[in-house]
Motif scaffolding. Structure first.
Motif, PDB file in Angstrom:
ATOM      1  N   LYS A 118       0.840  -1.191   0.000  1.00 18.72           N
ATOM      2  CA  LYS A 118       0.000   0.000   0.000  1.00 18.72           C
ATOM      3  C   LYS A 118       0.874   1.240   0.000  1.00 18.72           C
ATOM      4  CE  LYS A 118      -3.967   2.241   2.157  1.00 18.72           C
ATOM      5  NZ  LYS A 118      -4.748   2.175   0.898  1.00 18.72           N
ATOM      6  N   VAL A 119       0.489   2.192  -0.833  1.00 21.77           N
ATOM      7  CA  VAL A 119       1.120   3.508  -0.858  1.00 21.77           C
ATOM      8  C   VAL A 119       0.049   4.518  -0.482  1.00 21.77           C
ATOM      9  CG1 VAL A 119       2.336   5.231  -2.232  1.00 21.77           C
ATOM     10  CG2 VAL A 119       2.721   2.790  -2.678  1.00 21.77           C
ATOM     11  N   THR A 120       0.362   5.368   0.481  1.00 26.40           N
ATOM     12  CA  THR A 120      -0.613   6.334   0.929  1.00 26.40           C
ATOM     13  C   THR A 120       0.082   7.664   1.189  1.00 26.40           C
ATOM     14  OG1 THR A 120      -2.456   6.681   2.472  1.00 26.40           O
ATOM     15  CG2 THR A 120      -0.390   5.850   3.386  1.00 26.40           C
ATOM     16  N   GLU A 121      -0.706   8.663   1.506  1.00 30.20           N
ATOM     17  CA  GLU A 121      -0.139   9.984   1.755  1.00 30.20           C
ATOM     18  C   GLU A 121      -0.195  10.312   3.246  1.00 30.20           C
ATOM     19  OE1 GLU A 121      -0.903  12.115  -2.563  1.00 30.20           O
ATOM     20  OE2 GLU A 121      -1.890  12.906  -0.769  1.00 30.20           O
ATOM     21  N   THR A 122       0.723  11.162   3.647  1.00 30.66           N
ATOM     22  CA  THR A 122       0.769  11.612   5.031  1.00 30.66           C
ATOM     23  C   THR A 122      -0.585  12.166   5.470  1.00 30.66           C
ATOM     24  OG1 THR A 122       3.118  12.130   4.889  1.00 30.66           O
ATOM     25  CG2 THR A 122       1.876  13.221   6.623  1.00 30.66           C
ATOM     26  N   GLY A 123      -1.015  11.734   6.653  1.00 26.68           N
ATOM     27  CA  GLY A 123      -2.263  12.243   7.212  1.00 26.68           C
ATOM     28  C   GLY A 123      -3.482  11.388   6.936  1.00 26.68           C
ATOM     29  N   THR A 124      -3.348  10.412   6.066  1.00 24.89           N
ATOM     30  CA  THR A 124      -4.501   9.564   5.757  1.00 24.89           C
ATOM     31  C   THR A 124      -4.561   8.374   6.709  1.00 24.89           C
ATOM     32  OG1 THR A 124      -3.248   8.286   4.139  1.00 24.89           O
ATOM     33  CG2 THR A 124      -4.470  10.194   3.333  1.00 24.89           C
ATOM     34  N   PRO A 125      -5.755   7.863   6.994  1.00 21.62           N
ATOM     35  CA  PRO A 125      -5.855   6.671   7.838  1.00 21.62           C
ATOM     36  C   PRO A 125      -5.568   5.405   7.028  1.00 21.62           C
ATOM     37  CG  PRO A 125      -8.030   7.440   7.222  1.00 21.62           C
ATOM     38  CD  PRO A 125      -7.057   8.421   6.643  1.00 21.62           C
ATOM     39  N   VAL A 126      -4.993   4.422   7.692  1.00 23.80           N
ATOM     40  CA  VAL A 126      -4.663   3.157   7.044  1.00 23.80           C
ATOM     41  C   VAL A 126      -5.013   2.017   7.999  1.00 23.80           C
ATOM     42  CG1 VAL A 126      -2.818   1.700   6.131  1.00 23.80           C
ATOM     43  CG2 VAL A 126      -2.739   4.176   5.746  1.00 23.80           C
ATOM     44  N   THR A 127      -5.620   0.975   7.458  1.00 20.85           N
ATOM     45  CA  THR A 127      -5.890  -0.218   8.265  1.00 20.85           C
ATOM     46  C   THR A 127      -5.302  -1.439   7.580  1.00 20.85           C
ATOM     47  OG1 THR A 127      -7.903   0.658   9.264  1.00 20.85           O
ATOM     48  CG2 THR A 127      -7.656  -1.736   9.228  1.00 20.85           C
ATOM     49  N   LEU A 128      -4.519  -2.186   8.333  1.00 27.94           N
ATOM     50  CA  LEU A 128      -3.963  -3.451   7.870  1.00 27.94           C
ATOM     51  C   LEU A 128      -4.708  -4.577   8.571  1.00 27.94           C
ATOM     52  CD1 LEU A 128      -0.138  -2.627   8.048  1.00 27.94           C
ATOM     53  CD2 LEU A 128      -1.733  -2.253   6.142  1.00 27.94           C
ATOM     54  N   ARG A 129      -4.968  -5.631   7.807  1.00 26.34           N
ATOM     55  CA  ARG A 129      -5.736  -6.737   8.364  1.00 26.34           C
ATOM     56  C   ARG A 129      -4.901  -8.001   8.425  1.00 26.34           C
ATOM     57  NH1 ARG A 129      -9.835 -10.639   5.612  1.00 26.34           N
ATOM     58  NH2 ARG A 129     -11.093 -11.403   7.343  1.00 26.34           N
ATOM     59  N   CYS A 130      -5.051  -8.716   9.515  1.00 27.82           N
ATOM     60  CA  CYS A 130      -4.434 -10.028   9.670  1.00 27.82           C
ATOM     61  C   CYS A 130      -5.538 -11.026   9.939  1.00 27.82           C
ATOM     62  CB  CYS A 130      -3.440 -10.009  10.832  1.00 27.82           C
ATOM     63  SG  CYS A 130      -2.654 -11.606  11.152  1.00 27.82           S
ATOM     64  N   ASP A 136      -9.382 -12.423  13.384  1.00 28.51           N
ATOM     65  CA  ASP A 136      -8.974 -11.160  12.776  1.00 28.51           C
ATOM     66  C   ASP A 136      -8.344 -10.204  13.788  1.00 28.51           C
ATOM     67  OD1 ASP A 136     -11.865 -11.112  10.615  1.00 28.51           O
ATOM     68  OD2 ASP A 136      -9.808 -11.723  10.174  1.00 28.51           O
ATOM     69  N   PHE A 137      -7.224  -9.600  13.365  1.00 31.21           N
ATOM     70  CA  PHE A 137      -6.513  -8.628  14.197  1.00 31.21           C
ATOM     71  C   PHE A 137      -6.180  -7.451  13.285  1.00 31.21           C
ATOM     72  CE2 PHE A 137      -4.677  -6.982  17.768  1.00 31.21           C
ATOM     73  CZ  PHE A 137      -3.311  -7.105  17.938  1.00 31.21           C
ATOM     74  N   LEU A 138      -6.761  -6.302  13.567  1.00 21.12           N
ATOM     75  CA  LEU A 138      -6.597  -5.135  12.709  1.00 21.12           C
ATOM     76  C   LEU A 138      -5.623  -4.141  13.327  1.00 21.12           C
ATOM     77  CD1 LEU A 138     -10.343  -4.438  11.779  1.00 21.12           C
ATOM     78  CD2 LEU A 138      -8.697  -5.895  10.590  1.00 21.12           C
ATOM     79  N   LEU A 139      -4.768  -3.598  12.480  1.00 12.51           N
ATOM     80  CA  LEU A 139      -3.829  -2.547  12.890  1.00 12.51           C
ATOM     81  C   LEU A 139      -4.203  -1.272  12.149  1.00 12.51           C
ATOM     82  CD1 LEU A 139      -1.113  -1.760  14.363  1.00 12.51           C
ATOM     83  CD2 LEU A 139       0.015  -2.302  12.189  1.00 12.51           C
ATOM     84  N   THR A 140      -4.437  -0.199  12.896  1.00 12.98           N
ATOM     85  CA  THR A 140      -4.845   1.067  12.294  1.00 12.98           C
ATOM     86  C   THR A 140      -3.854   2.174  12.590  1.00 12.98           C
ATOM     87  OG1 THR A 140      -7.204   0.506  12.399  1.00 12.98           O
ATOM     88  CG2 THR A 140      -6.657   2.832  12.213  1.00 12.98           C
ATOM     89  N   LEU A 141      -3.501   2.877  11.529  1.00 11.91           N
ATOM     90  CA  LEU A 141      -2.732   4.111  11.653  1.00 11.91           C
ATOM     91  C   LEU A 141      -3.741   5.236  11.432  1.00 11.91           C
ATOM     92  CD1 LEU A 141      -0.875   1.771  10.473  1.00 11.91           C
ATOM     93  CD2 LEU A 141       0.611   3.609   9.665  1.00 11.91           C
TER      94      LEU A 141
END
Lengths: 114, 113
Positions: free
Chosen positions: A11-23, A73-78
């Motif tokens: 994933k490529v994203t921009e500074t300030g945006t939310p991101v969620t990774l899923r396991c 499921d284990f989610l990691l959010t920025l």
């Protein structure tokens, strides 16, 4: 290989945006972990979970949150991604970390924050 | 918290030679010391581990030794093969559960045919 899948893988994203990774795991293991891997730092623990709705902080938890509403499921959010969070993120599971010890890692999610 | 130092950062050997990677840890409460191998672009995988009640453990060509007094542990690979080329990580648990690990910085091992 243990049944662990991570998404997205890249994933490529921009500074300030939310991101969620899923396991997602199919092993029904109770314990799940999120590590990040950076050159010169090895792997560092972000957060871990010892059951549904039971989570705790690791070594580098600032800027990250996690949730576990189901065993699998284990989610990691920025909440607001920063360039310092550019990294490869690995999810891991273990069956009984007080006995066997072995961590089974997912394939990793490469995150780039521009 | 726990701190793990790993040396060397890179190691180059000829096929058939032995390779040794060393780690030191800071927290005397640590009682679990695994070693993970990560091939290029792949996930880390456990290759051997040792608990604090044991001084040495072997599994075919790999062995790990632990010196609790000096707080260091080492990975020994004998009769190295090109497929041993990878990044190796040591880790320690800081006396907590075995899954909450502090990893060393990694050693890039290259085995030349």
């Amino acid at each position: 290989d243990a049944g662990i899948t991570q998404s997205p893988r890249h994933k490529v994203t921009e500074t300030g945006t939310p991101v969620t990774l899923r396991c997602h795991q199919t092993e029904n293991h109770r314990y799940m972990y999120w590590y990040r891997q950076d050159p010169g730092h090895g792997l560092r623990l972000i957060h871990y979970s010892y059951g549904v709705k039971d989570t705790d902080k690791g070594e580098v938890s600032d800027g990250y949150s996690v949730s576990r509403s189901k065993t699998e499921d284990f989610l990691l959010t920025l909440e607001s991604a920063t360039s310092s969070q550019t990294s490869v993120y690995f999810c891991a599971i273990s069956e009984s970390p007080h006995n066997t010890g072995e961590l089974f890692f997912g394939e990793g999610s490469r995150l780039t924050v521009l | 918290g726990e701190n793990v130092e790993q040396h060397p950062s890179t190691l180059s050997v000829q096929e058939g030679d032995s390779a040794v990677i060393k780690c030191t840890y800071s927290d005397s409460a640590s009682n679990y010391f695994p070693w993970y191998k990560q091939e290029l672009g792949k996930r880390p995988q456990l290759i051997i581990d040792i608990r604090s009640n044991v001084g040495e453990k072997k599994d075919q060509r790999i062995a790990v030794t632990l010196n609790k007094t000096a707080k260091h542990f080492s990975l020994h690979i004998t009769e190295t093969q090109p497929e041993d080329s990878a990044v190796y990580f040591c880790a320690a648990n800081g006396g907590t559960s075995y899954g909450k690990l502090t990893f060393g910085q990694g050693t890039i091992l290259t085995v030349h045919p």
